[in-house]
Design a protein around this motif. Structure first.
Motif, PDB file in Angstrom:
ATOM      1  N   SER A   1     -32.317  33.635  -7.262  1.00  0.00           N
ATOM      2  CA  SER A   1     -32.127  32.857  -8.493  1.00  0.00           C
ATOM      3  C   SER A   1     -30.665  32.484  -8.673  1.00  0.00           C
ATOM      4  CB  SER A   1     -32.611  33.656  -9.705  1.00  0.00           C
ATOM      5  OG  SER A   1     -34.003  33.855  -9.643  1.00  0.00           O
ATOM      6  N   GLY A   2     -29.760  33.439  -8.370  1.00  0.00           N
ATOM      7  CA  GLY A   2     -28.332  33.138  -8.474  1.00  0.00           C
ATOM      8  C   GLY A   2     -27.940  32.003  -7.552  1.00  0.00           C
ATOM      9  N   ASP A   3     -28.475  32.009  -6.318  1.00  0.00           N
ATOM     10  CA  ASP A   3     -28.176  30.906  -5.388  1.00  0.00           C
ATOM     11  C   ASP A   3     -28.697  29.577  -5.936  1.00  0.00           C
ATOM     12  OD1 ASP A   3     -27.010  32.711  -3.678  1.00  0.00           O
ATOM     13  OD2 ASP A   3     -28.826  32.971  -2.444  1.00  0.00           O
ATOM     14  N   ALA A   4     -29.858  29.613  -6.577  1.00  0.00           N
ATOM     15  CA  ALA A   4     -30.484  28.384  -7.069  1.00  0.00           C
ATOM     16  C   ALA A   4     -29.718  27.776  -8.243  1.00  0.00           C
ATOM     17  CB  ALA A   4     -31.932  28.660  -7.461  1.00  0.00           C
ATOM     18  N   VAL A   5     -29.184  28.644  -9.096  1.00  0.00           N
ATOM     19  CA  VAL A   5     -28.523  28.126 -10.304  1.00  0.00           C
ATOM     20  C   VAL A   5     -27.001  28.170 -10.209  1.00  0.00           C
ATOM     21  CG1 VAL A   5     -30.465  28.717 -11.785  1.00  0.00           C
ATOM     22  CG2 VAL A   5     -28.613  30.384 -11.464  1.00  0.00           C
ATOM     23  N   GLY A   6     -26.470  28.625  -9.086  1.00  0.00           N
ATOM     24  CA  GLY A   6     -25.030  28.629  -8.892  1.00  0.00           C
ATOM     25  C   GLY A   6     -24.313  29.756  -9.604  1.00  0.00           C
TER      26      GLY A   6
END
Length: 310
Positions: free
Chosen positions: A23-28
């Protein structure tokens, strides 16, 4: 509740991936930042949305309800925000502009013509009024903005100068001052003057210039429009001080026009109510009028007859 869009987007991503790192990768965001967003969201709602263990992330009943409804809510919100943002580039609509007679006759026609070609979705409606009525219509909100001569009272107005132009002398060709290449204000002493009346934004400036140069004179006639002045000069009723912009492009047949020294300028301004932002379409019209005025200022018309021999 103080809930942010970022928190909702982060939760939506975690609910879909069941993994904080992905999720962190997806939302930066970093994994700790994702965890912090979820914790803050849960604190605002007052209940748990996720069950977290070292092996898995699962949704609570409340989390499942929110995850089911959230995509539709976020889509609707995004569509609403996009719709509002489009207003910033809106170029269709009616803009009402009030202008004093000289400016209505000698500046605004070019503005309206350019609006037709450059902004075809803009309907520029002109209200031709004396300056005091122009200012009243601006302050009342009847019009979007006005085009005026430097107003004496500006407290309630936002003003922007778009054009500076000098006053000049107009007189019959047989008059003694017509033999001069340039005329000084002091040369007007004792002459009968035909002037714009006090409803004009220019009259205050003309009176001030005459007073500053200690020129005693007689105001023979006061009228509301330069065209009337020209006819009175044709009839031999006196001479006049007029703004350069009042001169028709083809010049004045049968009259002499001379520069007045020292040069005294008047400022043409755009005005709207202070602390009231213009709508995007009105701002586009404001910018167009400013552009037309700057083009005129960049290529000023010579004063007819200014090359006459002294």
């Amino acid at each position: 509740m103080n809930i942010t869009l970022r928190q909702l987007h982060v939760f939506q991503s975690v609910a879909a991936t069941r993994n904080f790192s992905r999720s962190g990768d997806a939302v930066g965001l970093t994994q700790p930042a994702v965890s912090r967003c979820i914790t803050e969201l849960e604190a605002q709602l007052g209940l748990k949305l996720l069950n977290r263990t070292t092996r898995e992330v699962t949704l609570t009943d409340a989390g499942q309800r929110l995850a089911a409804r959230l995509p539709r809510v976020l889509e609707e919100l995004e569509a609403t925000l996009l719709d509002v943002r489009e207003l910033a580039t809106e170029r269709r609509g009616r803009v009402r502009v009030a202008s004093s007679p000289t400016l209505s006759a000698n500046l605004m026609p070019d503005c309206i013509a350019q609006a037709h070609s450059a902004l075809p979705g803009l309907e520029l409606v002109l209200l031709d009024r004396i300056q005091s009525a122009v200012l009243a219509s601006v302050l009342s909100g009847e019009v979007d903005f006005g085009v005026v001569i430097d107003p004496s009272e500006r407290d309630a107005l936002h003003c922007e100068t778009i054009l500076t132009e000098p006053f000049c002398l107009a007189c019959p060709p047989g008059h003694r001052l017509a033999r001069k290449r340039q005329v000084r204000w002091t040369d007007l002493q004792g002459e009968p003057l035909v002037l714009l009346d006090h409803e004009s934004g220019s009259r205050r400036l003309i009176d001030r210039a005459l007073a500053e140069h200690a020129v005693p004179c007689t105001v023979a006639q006061e009228v509301g429009h330069p065209t009337t002045i020209f006819r009175m000069l044709d009839a031999g009723l006196g001479i006049s001080v007029i703004p350069t912009l009042a001169l028709p492009p083809e010049g004045l047949a049968g009259l002499a026009v001379r520069p007045l020294l020292p040069r005294v300028d008047r400022e043409v301004m755009l005005v709207h109510r202070r602390n009231r932002a213009l709508a995007p379409i009105a701002q586009a019209a404001w910018d167009l009028v400013k552009t037309v005025a700057s083009q005129r200022h960049a290529a000023p018309q010579p004063i007819p007859g200014s090359s006459a021999h002294p």
